[in-house]
Design a protein around this motif. Structure first.
Motif, short mmCIF file in Angstrom:
data_model
loop_
_atom_site.label_atom_id
_atom_site.label_comp_id
_atom_site.label_asym_id
_atom_site.label_seq_id
_atom_site.Cartn_x
_atom_site.Cartn_y
_atom_site.Cartn_z
N ASP A 18 40.78 33.17 47.94
CA ASP A 18 39.58 33.48 48.00
C ASP A 18 38.91 33.75 49.87
O ASP A 18 39.35 32.47 50.48
CB ASP A 18 38.86 32.13 47.94
N GLY A 19 37.93 34.47 49.82
CA GLY A 19 37.58 35.32 51.15
C GLY A 19 37.45 36.37 50.94
O GLY A 19 37.22 37.41 49.93
N ASP A 20 36.98 36.93 52.43
CA ASP A 20 36.42 38.62 52.21
C ASP A 20 37.09 39.33 52.04
O ASP A 20 38.62 38.52 53.19
CB ASP A 20 35.74 38.04 53.43
N ILE A 21 37.64 40.39 51.80
CA ILE A 21 38.84 41.30 52.37
C ILE A 21 38.59 41.87 53.95
O ILE A 21 37.47 42.38 54.41
CB ILE A 21 38.88 42.08 51.38
N ASP A 22 40.19 42.29 54.38
CA ASP A 22 40.19 42.47 55.72
C ASP A 22 41.03 43.52 55.37
O ASP A 22 41.80 44.02 54.49
CB ASP A 22 40.59 42.12 56.41
N ALA A 23 40.16 44.56 55.60
CA ALA A 23 41.30 45.99 55.58
C ALA A 23 42.77 46.27 55.88
O ALA A 23 43.50 46.72 54.75
CB ALA A 23 40.46 46.86 56.25
N ASN A 30 48.55 46.67 48.14
CA ASN A 30 48.83 47.51 47.19
C ASN A 30 49.99 47.16 46.79
O ASN A 30 49.93 47.84 45.82
CB ASN A 30 48.12 48.47 47.64
N SER A 31 50.92 46.62 46.70
CA SER A 31 52.21 47.20 46.34
C SER A 31 52.57 46.12 45.52
O SER A 31 53.39 46.64 44.42
CB SER A 31 53.24 47.52 47.69
N LYS A 37 55.25 45.44 41.89
CA LYS A 37 55.16 44.15 42.09
C LYS A 37 55.80 43.24 43.12
O LYS A 37 56.40 42.91 42.80
CB LYS A 37 55.23 43.44 40.65
N ILE A 38 55.37 43.92 44.73
CA ILE A 38 56.90 43.85 45.44
C ILE A 38 55.35 43.36 47.00
O ILE A 38 54.89 44.77 46.93
CB ILE A 38 57.85 44.43 45.50
N LEU A 39 55.88 42.53 47.20
CA LEU A 39 54.47 42.50 48.54
C LEU A 39 56.43 42.50 50.01
O LEU A 39 57.26 41.81 50.03
CB LEU A 39 54.14 41.38 48.64
N SER A 66 40.25 49.94 50.42
CA SER A 66 40.05 51.41 49.88
C SER A 66 40.21 51.78 48.38
O SER A 66 40.13 50.21 47.60
CB SER A 66 41.72 52.17 50.11
N PRO A 67 39.94 53.21 47.56
CA PRO A 67 40.18 53.60 46.88
C PRO A 67 40.85 52.92 45.94
O PRO A 67 40.97 53.11 44.75
CB PRO A 67 39.65 54.59 46.51
N ALA A 68 41.95 52.85 46.54
CA ALA A 68 43.51 52.44 46.17
C ALA A 68 43.95 51.02 45.66
O ALA A 68 44.08 50.94 44.66
CB ALA A 68 44.97 53.03 47.01
#
Length: 84
Positions: A18-23, A30-31, A37-39, A66-68
């Protein structure tokens, strides 16, 4: 995420962000959101998102996504103005 993955049962587990997205950090997610499904952390540690684990992002906007990232997420838009 690491500690939830270490719990022996397979009951559903929800990670709520919960909070703003940081780039910077959202690109690391994304991974987790793709088929892998691995960080992967900066330390090169790999933490799997197991089959009984889910992630939910509650954010204000997608300005820094990002679009990704957007293509990997299911997005539900709820207007903050009256009128349904």
């Amino acid at each position: 995420m690491r500690s939830l993955g270490e719990i022996a049962d397979t009951n559903p587990k929800w990670l709520v962000m919960d909070g703003d997205i940081d780039a910077t950090w959202i690109e690391s997610m994304n991974s987790v959101m793709d088929d892998n499904k691995i960080l992967t952390l900066a330390s090169n540690e790999r933490i799997p998102l197991l089959g009984h684990m889910r992630m939910l992002f509650e954010i204000r906007d997608l300005k820094f996504a990002s679009p990704a990232t957007v293509s990997r997420a299911g997005i539900l838009y709820i207007s903050d103005t009256a009128g349904y």
